[in-house]
Design a protein around this motif. Structure first.
Motif, PDB file in Angstrom:
ATOM      1  N   ASP A 147       0.821  -1.217   0.000  1.00 30.84           N
ATOM      2  CA  ASP A 147       0.000   0.000   0.000  1.00 30.84           C
ATOM      3  C   ASP A 147       0.852   1.263   0.000  1.00 30.84           C
ATOM      4  OD1 ASP A 147      -2.426  -1.386   0.082  1.00 30.84           O
ATOM      5  OD2 ASP A 147      -2.341  -1.569   2.279  1.00 30.84           O
ATOM      6  N   LEU A 148       2.183   1.124   0.073  1.00 33.67           N
ATOM      7  CA  LEU A 148       3.051   2.298   0.185  1.00 33.67           C
ATOM      8  C   LEU A 148       2.919   3.209  -1.026  1.00 33.67           C
ATOM      9  CD1 LEU A 148       5.249   3.940   1.570  1.00 33.67           C
ATOM     10  CD2 LEU A 148       6.962   2.428   0.519  1.00 33.67           C
ATOM     11  N   ALA A 149       2.963   2.644  -2.232  1.00 35.55           N
ATOM     12  CA  ALA A 149       2.873   3.478  -3.432  1.00 35.55           C
ATOM     13  C   ALA A 149       1.553   4.236  -3.466  1.00 35.55           C
ATOM     14  CB  ALA A 149       3.022   2.613  -4.685  1.00 35.55           C
ATOM     15  N   HIS A 150       0.473   3.575  -3.082  1.00 38.49           N
ATOM     16  CA  HIS A 150      -0.827   4.246  -3.084  1.00 38.49           C
ATOM     17  C   HIS A 150      -0.876   5.380  -2.063  1.00 38.49           C
ATOM     18  CE1 HIS A 150      -5.165   4.779  -3.323  1.00 38.49           C
ATOM     19  NE2 HIS A 150      -5.214   4.681  -2.000  1.00 38.49           N
ATOM     20  N   GLU A 151      -0.343   5.135  -0.877  1.00 37.36           N
ATOM     21  CA  GLU A 151      -0.362   6.162   0.168  1.00 37.36           C
ATOM     22  C   GLU A 151       0.475   7.376  -0.248  1.00 37.36           C
ATOM     23  OE1 GLU A 151      -2.107   6.213   2.903  1.00 37.36           O
ATOM     24  OE2 GLU A 151      -2.980   4.231   2.677  1.00 37.36           O
ATOM     25  N   MET A 152       1.654   7.146  -0.821  1.00 35.53           N
ATOM     26  CA  MET A 152       2.486   8.257  -1.267  1.00 35.53           C
ATOM     27  C   MET A 152       1.839   9.005  -2.429  1.00 35.53           C
ATOM     28  SD  MET A 152       6.335   6.609  -1.060  1.00 35.53           S
ATOM     29  CE  MET A 152       7.068   8.074  -1.807  1.00 35.53           C
ATOM     30  N   ALA A 153       1.173   8.265  -3.322  1.00 35.54           N
ATOM     31  CA  ALA A 153       0.496   8.905  -4.451  1.00 35.54           C
ATOM     32  C   ALA A 153      -0.614   9.825  -3.961  1.00 35.54           C
ATOM     33  CB  ALA A 153      -0.063   7.835  -5.398  1.00 35.54           C
TER      34      ALA A 153
END
Length: 528
Positions: A147-153
């Protein structure tokens, strides 16, 4: 022969399939039988290991054992409880589970500028602080790594794909991560799970307790071999009761093996003497193998009171473990467990019948009228095959797609015949070779000992001609279809499946569908 679905369902598969391959012309086969033979008429086969598992399950259930599921992940401390001082030697054979640590990612001004350049945005101080908070939350485990990429996006208001690029280019910490081992292991034998299960249920269930479980175990072998895999299936059971003896293990072993038709097996004292079994009770079960002679397929014994005491279990327990793959090897007469388990990596030889199923027609008419046309072309061409040229013979007249056409088989050149000599060749499978041969003395052995496909060159060329004429008629046009010298299967409208081509060439066998065809079919729109 017309295809009748009800007839197919009524009759047995082999009788129906045999009718198609008993010398029947390819023209008489329904389109579905020629186009989709593997999916329509061939019963799929189960994997030998899972088929053996299913039979073992039924055997256990019929013997009064309830099915259970034991933990796959076992903590290191459980192995020490079961094996005591011997645990270190046992742990040498297990797989420890590891994972990637979560990096403590810092964000300096350099990283912010690189992110702005890649994402083509301007990052405010508020967004910069939100990004730091997000990365810190990831480090603490507030959300999963996927979920890291989604949270940063979401924080940066950019696309997830851009964030993935940022993580790769700006934060090398993620690429440089190395896995770290935990104290959790994959079970190397089902006993690890049985001790844990018995701890919870021995005094909460009526006795005797009869449970079985068939599942994977993992063992860190030095290398895999003909009789050993690193991941294998154990068909294991326990019987817990005050009156359990070693005879219970013999009875269960005999019951399981008898369910597979075995009568030739024996019990031998196991010299390994595992610490979790009582001395003198550990016994190996052997069954005769056609290649490896006597093969160990199971082990049973009475659990040691001291090992059971570690889990507070106060009654005797018999345990039996059976290697599914080894039993499957015996059942299927296999000489290598790797080939048995992972057959896709060891392609099996194709039989002549398998090769027959791989041969299909490349082009064929789409309508029933087109099929009638193909039959008429083949019949007329066969009847007048030896007529001297130039010559012309009407084959069919009728309407296709609203266009009235006349079809003729012709040979315009002089000093020849209507058809070339290879038109009558029939395709045979002979010792792994795919051959188109005439009915002559030279090829009598192939025709006598090979497997006929029922496919003649003249039939497949007639199907090609009918398909092309049908296509032209839809456009209101006539056409001429001519096949001269055949050098490849496609020249006579034949397709051989890729896997069959690979098998024949790897086996250094022949595919020979060559020959002089010299067949010309012409269609004219009536009235032109």
């Amino acid at each position: 022969m017309r295809f009748d679905p009800e007839e197919f369902r009524r009759r047995g598969k082999e009788d129906f399939e045999g009718a198609w391959h008993a010398g029947t012309s390819v023209l008489s086969k329904p389109p579905s039988a020629r186009k989709y033979p593997r999916y329509t008429y061939t019963r799929a086969e189960p994997h030998p290991v899972f088929d053996t598992i299913q039979r073992l399950r039924q055997a256990y259930l019929s013997m009064g054992f309830n099915e259970a599921m034991n933990p796959v992940i076992v903590e290191e401390q459980e192995v020490y409880r079961q094996f005591g001082p011997e645990a270190m030697a046992v742990l040498d054979r297990v797989f420890y589970l590891g994972g990637l640590p979560r990096p403590n990612v810092g964000i300096a001004r350099k990283q912010i500028e690189e992110i702005e350049e890649i994402a083509r945005i301007s990052i405010s101080s508020e967004k910069e602080e939100a990004l730091r908070t997000t990365l810190h939350a990831y480090k603490k485990g507030d959300f999963d790594g996927d979920d890291l990429a989604h949270e940063m996006a979401a924080v940066l208001a950019i696309d997830d794909a851009v964030v993935v690029h940022i993580l790769d280019a700006v934060f090398p910490e993620f690429r440089e991560l190395a896995p770290e081992s935990s104290r959790s292991t994959l079970r190397s034998h089902m006993t690890s799970g049985w001790f844990m299960s018995l701890e919870e249920c021995w005094n909460r269930r009526a006795h005797p307790i009869r449970l079985f479980s068939i599942d994977r175990c993992f063992r860190r072998e030095q290398e895999e071999g003909a009789t050993r895999l690193m991941s294998y299936h154990s068909a294991s059971c326990i019987v817990a009761d005050e009156n359990v003896t070693i005879d219970e293990g013999m009875a269960v072993a005999e019951g399981l093996l008898s369910a597979f038709g075995f009568t030739d097996f024996e019990f031998r004292p196991d010299e390994k003497r595992s610490k979790y079994y009582m001395p003198g009770t550990q016994t190996e079960v052997y069954a005769r193998h056609p290649v490896h002679d006597w093969v160990e397929v199971a082990t049973f014994g009475i659990y040691s009171p001291s090992a059971l005491g570690e889990y507070g279990v106060g009654i005797p327990v018999m345990n039996l473990g059976l290697g599914v793959e080894r039993l499957a090897m015996i059942i299927h007469n296999a000489d290598d467990v790797r080939k048995l388990s992972y057959a896709q990596f060891y392609p099996q030889p194709l039989t002549d019948r398998d090769l027959i199923r791989s041969i299909t027609v490349r082009e064929e008419p789409a309508t029933e009228t087109g099929r009638v046309l193909a039959e008429a072309i083949a019949a007329v061409a066969t009847e007048h095959a030896a007529e001297p040229s130039p010559c012309s013979f009407p084959a069919w007249s009728g309407e296709i797609a609203g266009t009235a056409v006349d079809v003729t088989v012709i040979e315009p050149e002089e000093n020849s015949k209507l058809l070339g000599p290879a038109c009558g060749n029939e395709i045979f499978i002979h010792e792994g070779a795919i051959l188109g041969v005439p009915d002559t003395e030279k090829f009598a052995n192939i025709r006598a000992n090979g497997t006929p496909t029922g496919i003649r060159f003249i039939d497949t060329v007639a199907l090609l001609a009918a398909a092309r004429i049908e296509e032209a008629a839809r456009c209101g046009e006539g056409t001429t279809v001519q096949v001269k010298m055949a050098k490849l299967p496609s020249d006579v409208n034949i397709r051989i499946a890729d896997h069959a081509m690979r098998f024949v060439t790897d086996s250094r066998k022949k595919i020979d569908l060559r020959g002089p065809i010299f067949m010309t079919v012409e269609s004219r729109v009536r009235g032109e």
